[in-house]
Design an enzyme around this catalytic site. Structure first.
Site, PDB file in Angstrom:
ATOM      1  CE1 TYR A   1      -9.430  -2.919   0.505  1.00 47.04           C
ATOM      2  CE2 TYR A   1      -8.583  -0.889  -0.432  1.00 47.04           C
ATOM      3  CZ  TYR A   1      -8.385  -2.069   0.260  1.00 47.04           C
ATOM      4  OH  TYR A   1      -7.123  -2.390   0.723  1.00 47.04           O
TER       5      TYR A   1
ATOM      6  CD  GLU B   1      -9.126  -8.838  -3.091  1.00 48.08           C
ATOM      7  OE1 GLU B   1      -7.987  -9.309  -2.905  1.00 48.08           O
ATOM      8  OE2 GLU B   1      -9.843  -8.407  -2.166  1.00 48.08           O
TER       9      GLU B   1
ATOM     10  CG  HIS C   1      -5.386  -6.153   0.094  1.00 48.26           C
ATOM     11  ND1 HIS C   1      -6.537  -6.074   0.840  1.00 48.26           N
ATOM     12  CD2 HIS C   1      -5.665  -7.000  -0.945  1.00 48.26           C
ATOM     13  CE1 HIS C   1      -7.474  -6.840   0.278  1.00 48.26           C
ATOM     14  NE2 HIS C   1      -6.964  -7.399  -0.808  1.00 48.26           N
TER      15      HIS C   1
ATOM     16  CE  LYS D   1      -3.829  -2.318   2.369  1.00 46.62           C
ATOM     17  NZ  LYS D   1      -4.885  -2.164   3.394  1.00 46.62           N
TER      18      LYS D   1
ATOM     19  CG  ASN E   1      -3.630  -2.590   6.793  1.00 45.30           C
ATOM     20  OD1 ASN E   1      -3.493  -2.119   5.659  1.00 45.30           O
ATOM     21  ND2 ASN E   1      -4.618  -3.404   7.105  1.00 45.30           N
TER      22      ASN E   1
HETATM   23  P1  CMP Z   1      -7.356  -4.579   3.906  1.00 51.44           P
HETATM   24  O1  CMP Z   1      -6.990  -5.924   4.372  1.00 51.44           O
HETATM   25  O2  CMP Z   1      -6.766  -4.034   2.665  1.00 51.44           O
HETATM   26  O3  CMP Z   1      -8.961  -4.538   3.758  1.00 51.44           O
HETATM   27  C1  CMP Z   1      -9.728  -3.388   3.995  1.00 51.44           C
HETATM   28  C2  CMP Z   1      -8.918  -2.255   4.525  1.00 51.44           C
HETATM   29  O4  CMP Z   1      -9.670  -1.257   5.168  1.00 51.44           O
HETATM   30  C3  CMP Z   1      -7.995  -2.776   5.635  1.00 51.44           C
HETATM   31  O5  CMP Z   1      -6.986  -3.564   5.094  1.00 51.44           O
HETATM   32  C4  CMP Z   1      -7.561  -1.474   6.271  1.00 51.44           C
HETATM   33  O6  CMP Z   1      -6.605  -0.786   5.476  1.00 51.44           O
HETATM   34  C5  CMP Z   1      -8.880  -0.707   6.204  1.00 51.44           C
HETATM   35  N1  CMP Z   1      -9.677  -0.846   7.431  1.00 51.44           N
HETATM   36  C6  CMP Z   1     -10.281  -1.925   7.917  1.00 51.44           C
HETATM   37  N2  CMP Z   1     -10.976  -1.641   9.029  1.00 51.44           N
HETATM   38  C7  CMP Z   1     -10.801  -0.333   9.252  1.00 51.44           C
HETATM   39  C8  CMP Z   1     -11.252   0.573  10.234  1.00 51.44           C
HETATM   40  N3  CMP Z   1     -12.049   0.166  11.235  1.00 51.44           N
HETATM   41  N4  CMP Z   1     -10.874   1.845  10.138  1.00 51.44           N
HETATM   42  C9  CMP Z   1     -10.087   2.263   9.124  1.00 51.44           C
HETATM   43  N5  CMP Z   1      -9.627   1.448   8.144  1.00 51.44           N
HETATM   44  C10 CMP Z   1      -9.968   0.170   8.215  1.00 51.44           C
END
Ligand code: CMP
Length: 141
Positions: A51, A128, A117, A11, A114
């Site tokens: 998403y 995806e 993904h 990311k 984070n």
């Molecule tokens: P990812 O695994 O890419 O899938 C959805 C993404 O949304 C997740 O990683 C985070 O980057 C984001 N995400 C999930 N939950 C939250 C949350 N409660 N608040 C903000 N971002 C979130």
């Protein structure tokens, strides 16, 4: 267990922090083959579509803004049990809950930022992968 493919993304936070090399090294150490890889900056439309399952979530707007703020690295990874294995290597979505030694524990700064993904199931992996790559771009190595 059969060979399987999953979509992985480094990311914008991972790219900004110059973690591409370290993450790729870990991917290869964990026995994945890289079948496809592209560095790109997602458009709002691409990020929203990718998403789409989170469209109703309160964090959707912020997530799309984050995912489009800079380049990402899109990859298709292959190995036995790739989906579960990549999720194990990434660690929990929230880095605070991620196990020691996982990529998110090591590199991520927040629940949203984070770093990586991964697809969560075979049907989402297939959606995806298809969202970003044509079949002819997937190379077996
Ligand atoms: P990812 O695994 O890419 O899938 C959805 C993404 O949304 C997740 O990683 C985070 O980057 C984001 N995400 C999930 N939950 C939250 C949350 N409660 N608040 C903000 N971002 C979130």
């Amino acid at each position: 267990m059969a060979n399987e493919r999953t979509l992985a993304i480094i990311k914008p936070d991972g790219v900004e922090k110059h973690r591409i090399g370290r993450i790729l090294a870990r991917i290869e150490e964990e026995g994945f083959s890289v079948c496809a890889m592209r560095m790109t900056r997602l458009s709002t439309r691409e990020a929203e579509g990718f998403y789409a399952v989170h469209r109703e979530k309160p964090f959707f707007g912020s997530l799309v803004k984050f995912m489009t703020r800079g380049p990402v690295v899109l990859m298709v990874l292959e190995r036995e049990g790739a989906i579960a294995k990549w999720r194990e290597v990434m660690g929990a979505t929230n880095p605070e809950n991620a196990d020691e030694g996982t990529l998110r524990r090591e590199h991520a700064s927040s629940l949203e930022e984070n770093t990586v993904h991964g697809s969560d199931a075979p049907d989402t992996a297939s959606f995806e992968i298809g969202w970003f790559f044509r079949e002819s771009e997937l190379l077996s190595t």
